[in-house]
Scaffold this motif. Sequence first.
Motif, PDB file in Angstrom:
ATOM      1  N   MET A   1      59.279  21.824  28.711  1.00 31.42           N
ATOM      2  CA  MET A   1      57.911  20.417  28.856  1.00 31.42           C
ATOM      3  C   MET A   1      56.878  21.611  29.864  1.00 31.42           C
ATOM      4  O   MET A   1      57.271  21.763  30.995  1.00 31.42           O
ATOM      5  N   THR A   2      55.669  21.482  29.494  1.00 29.37           N
ATOM      6  CA  THR A   2      54.900  21.948  30.388  1.00 29.37           C
ATOM      7  C   THR A   2      54.116  20.805  31.349  1.00 29.37           C
ATOM      8  O   THR A   2      54.044  19.500  31.527  1.00 29.37           O
ATOM      9  N   PRO A   3      54.975  21.859  33.056  1.00 26.16           N
ATOM     10  CA  PRO A   3      53.756  20.797  33.888  1.00 26.16           C
ATOM     11  C   PRO A   3      52.727  19.940  33.345  1.00 26.16           C
ATOM     12  O   PRO A   3      52.052  20.640  33.696  1.00 26.16           O
ATOM     13  N   ALA A   4      52.403  18.826  34.272  1.00 27.00           N
ATOM     14  CA  ALA A   4      50.673  18.551  34.664  1.00 27.00           C
ATOM     15  C   ALA A   4      50.078  19.134  35.917  1.00 27.00           C
ATOM     16  O   ALA A   4      50.832  19.571  37.000  1.00 27.00           O
ATOM     17  N   THR A   5      49.371  19.348  36.164  1.00 25.71           N
ATOM     18  CA  THR A   5      47.829  19.976  36.262  1.00 25.71           C
ATOM     19  C   THR A   5      47.298  19.885  37.497  1.00 25.71           C
ATOM     20  O   THR A   5      46.091  18.625  37.453  1.00 25.71           O
ATOM     21  N   VAL A   6      47.329  19.923  38.562  1.00 23.07           N
ATOM     22  CA  VAL A   6      46.610  19.053  39.541  1.00 23.07           C
ATOM     23  C   VAL A   6      45.955  20.109  40.368  1.00 23.07           C
ATOM     24  O   VAL A   6      46.748  21.634  41.065  1.00 23.07           O
ATOM     25  N   LEU A   7      44.727  20.347  40.607  1.00 24.66           N
ATOM     26  CA  LEU A   7      43.590  21.218  41.784  1.00 24.66           C
ATOM     27  C   LEU A   7      43.888  20.274  42.871  1.00 24.66           C
ATOM     28  O   LEU A   7      43.266  19.093  43.119  1.00 24.66           O
TER      29      LEU A   7
ATOM     30  N   ALA B   1      54.461  19.022  39.544  1.00 21.06           N
ATOM     31  CA  ALA B   1      53.588  19.427  38.987  1.00 21.06           C
ATOM     32  C   ALA B   1      53.189  20.766  39.492  1.00 21.06           C
ATOM     33  O   ALA B   1      53.660  21.517  40.140  1.00 21.06           O
ATOM     34  N   TYR B   2      52.069  21.403  38.802  1.00 17.26           N
ATOM     35  CA  TYR B   2      51.596  22.900  39.134  1.00 17.26           C
ATOM     36  C   TYR B   2      50.642  22.769  39.750  1.00 17.26           C
ATOM     37  O   TYR B   2      49.608  21.954  39.260  1.00 17.26           O
ATOM     38  N   GLY B   3      50.123  23.813  40.897  1.00 17.80           N
ATOM     39  CA  GLY B   3      49.083  23.625  41.671  1.00 17.80           C
ATOM     40  C   GLY B   3      47.577  24.272  40.986  1.00 17.80           C
ATOM     41  O   GLY B   3      48.419  25.181  41.281  1.00 17.80           O
TER      42      GLY B   3
ATOM     43  N   VAL C   1      43.328  20.177  33.931  1.00 16.39           N
ATOM     44  CA  VAL C   1      43.041  19.382  35.788  1.00 16.39           C
ATOM     45  C   VAL C   1      43.564  17.594  34.886  1.00 16.39           C
ATOM     46  O   VAL C   1      42.589  16.957  34.645  1.00 16.39           O
ATOM     47  N   GLY C   2      44.911  17.568  35.569  1.00 15.41           N
ATOM     48  CA  GLY C   2      45.203  16.153  35.295  1.00 15.41           C
ATOM     49  C   GLY C   2      45.089  15.049  36.270  1.00 15.41           C
ATOM     50  O   GLY C   2      44.529  14.172  36.658  1.00 15.41           O
ATOM     51  N   ALA C   3      44.221  15.860  37.558  1.00 16.90           N
ATOM     52  CA  ALA C   3      43.690  15.527  38.473  1.00 16.90           C
ATOM     53  C   ALA C   3      43.240  16.143  39.681  1.00 16.90           C
ATOM     54  O   ALA C   3      44.300  16.748  39.375  1.00 16.90           O
TER      55      ALA C   3
ATOM     56  N   SER D   1      47.489  12.370  49.861  1.00 14.97           N
ATOM     57  CA  SER D   1      46.964  12.237  48.840  1.00 14.97           C
ATOM     58  C   SER D   1      46.422  12.911  48.172  1.00 14.97           C
ATOM     59  O   SER D   1      47.355  12.800  46.631  1.00 14.97           O
ATOM     60  N   ALA D   2      47.604  14.443  48.474  1.00  9.46           N
ATOM     61  CA  ALA D   2      48.323  15.328  47.480  1.00  9.46           C
ATOM     62  C   ALA D   2      49.307  14.300  46.031  1.00  9.46           C
ATOM     63  O   ALA D   2      49.255  14.802  45.279  1.00  9.46           O
ATOM     64  N   ALA D   3      50.022  13.812  47.331  1.00 11.60           N
ATOM     65  CA  ALA D   3      50.775  13.322  46.096  1.00 11.60           C
ATOM     66  C   ALA D   3      50.481  11.373  45.465  1.00 11.60           C
ATOM     67  O   ALA D   3      50.682  11.847  44.116  1.00 11.60           O
ATOM     68  N   ILE D   4      49.576  10.758  45.494  1.00 10.13           N
ATOM     69  CA  ILE D   4      48.968  10.725  44.913  1.00 10.13           C
ATOM     70  C   ILE D   4      48.193  10.453  43.857  1.00 10.13           C
ATOM     71  O   ILE D   4      48.172  10.670  43.013  1.00 10.13           O
ATOM     72  N   ALA D   5      47.946  12.246  44.341  1.00  8.46           N
ATOM     73  CA  ALA D   5      46.750  12.640  43.661  1.00  8.46           C
ATOM     74  C   ALA D   5      48.186  12.954  42.142  1.00  8.46           C
ATOM     75  O   ALA D   5      48.147  13.819  40.957  1.00  8.46           O
ATOM     76  N   VAL D   6      49.413  13.609  42.268  1.00  9.48           N
ATOM     77  CA  VAL D   6      49.935  14.106  41.900  1.00  9.48           C
ATOM     78  C   VAL D   6      50.546  12.864  40.348  1.00  9.48           C
ATOM     79  O   VAL D   6      50.353  12.942  39.536  1.00  9.48           O
ATOM     80  N   ARG D   7      50.829  11.717  41.320  1.00 12.45           N
ATOM     81  CA  ARG D   7      51.469  11.071  40.632  1.00 12.45           C
ATOM     82  C   ARG D   7      50.122   9.919  39.815  1.00 12.45           C
ATOM     83  O   ARG D   7      50.888   9.775  38.434  1.00 12.45           O
ATOM     84  N   LEU D   8      49.021  10.238  40.404  1.00 14.89           N
ATOM     85  CA  LEU D   8      47.803   9.579  38.436  1.00 14.89           C
ATOM     86  C   LEU D   8      48.065  10.594  37.610  1.00 14.89           C
ATOM     87  O   LEU D   8      48.120  10.865  36.627  1.00 14.89           O
ATOM     88  N   ALA D   9      48.429  12.321  37.984  1.00 17.48           N
ATOM     89  CA  ALA D   9      48.037  12.840  36.938  1.00 17.48           C
ATOM     90  C   ALA D   9      49.515  12.586  36.206  1.00 17.48           C
ATOM     91  O   ALA D   9      49.436  12.974  35.411  1.00 17.48           O
ATOM     92  N   LEU D  10      50.195  12.526  36.700  1.00 12.79           N
ATOM     93  CA  LEU D  10      51.672  11.904  35.388  1.00 12.79           C
ATOM     94  C   LEU D  10      51.642  10.575  35.054  1.00 12.79           C
ATOM     95  O   LEU D  10      52.924  10.207  34.056  1.00 12.79           O
TER      96      LEU D  10
END
Length: 262
Positions: A1-7, A32-34, A73-75, A212-221
Motif C-alpha cells: 500500500m502506497t503511504p500518504a505523502t506529507v510535505l 507517512a512518506y515525508g 501531497v496529502g497534507a 504540528s507534523a503529527a496533525i498533518a499526518v493524521r489529516l493526510a490519512l
Amino acid sequence: MTPATVLTIAGSDSGGGAGIQADLKVFAALGAYGTSVITAVTAQNTRGVDAVLPLPPATIGDQLDSVLSDFTVGAAKTGMLGSPAVAAAVARVAEAGRLPHLVVDPVLVATSGHRLGVVEAVERLLPYAEVTTPNCAEAAALTGRPVTTVEEMVAAGEALAARGPSHVVVTGGDVDADGESVDVLVGGGSTTLLRAPRVDTRHTHGTGCSFSAAIAVRLALGDPVPTAVAAAKEYVHRALTGARGWELGAGRGPLDHFGWSA
C-alpha cells in the motif's frame, strides 16, 4: 500500500530535534512518506541557535515546484519561514490550492529564546491554514495580548480564528493547569480543551514542530481536525514521556519520536 505523502516547509536543525529533521521523524513514525522544502539552514543544538542562513525565496519556490510537480501531497505544514518574502512565496502556492490540509506552525522563537521569524510572515499564511498551532508566546505575539492562563488561551484562539484559519490550537505546554498540560482547540463553532498529565522533563526541544507534523499526518490519512489534533497530542505526550530519562545534549533535549523508550 502506497503511504500518504506529507510535505514540511521549514528550517533545518543541525541538532536534529526540531525543524525539518523532527518533522521527517514524525512523518516516518506515523507511517507517512515525508518530503521537504528547506527555508533556512541553522547551526543549532539543545542549548540554542548559533547561526541562521536564510535561503532565497526563489530557491524555496524551486523546491516547492519540484516536490509538487512529482508527488501527490496529502497534507503540508509550515514551520520556520523567517521573512514575509518567504511567506509570500509559500502563500502563492497555498492560494493556488497546491498545499492541501495546510498546518501552520507559527515558529517565531526557538525553545532557547532565539528569534526565528516575524509576525508578518505568519499572518500572511493564516487565511490558508486548516489548522494553526501557536504556543502561548506565539499567540501573544500574534494577538498583542497576554496569554498566560487557560482563559487567555481561549480568548487568543478565538481572536486568531477570526483571521481566517479553519481551526486554531493554542498549545499550553508553558501553562501549568493543576499538573495538566491543556491545549485549546477553536474551530467549527466550538471550543475544546484537550488535557493530558504534565510530563516533568527537560527534553522538550521540537515539541511544537512534532505536534504540528503529527496533525498533518493524521489529516493526510483522512482524520477530521478534532481527531487529528487529539491523536497528535497523544503522540507528543508519548514522545515526551519516552525521552524524559535521556541524556542527549546539555540543554533542552529532543523527543523520543520513535518510541525507543516505550
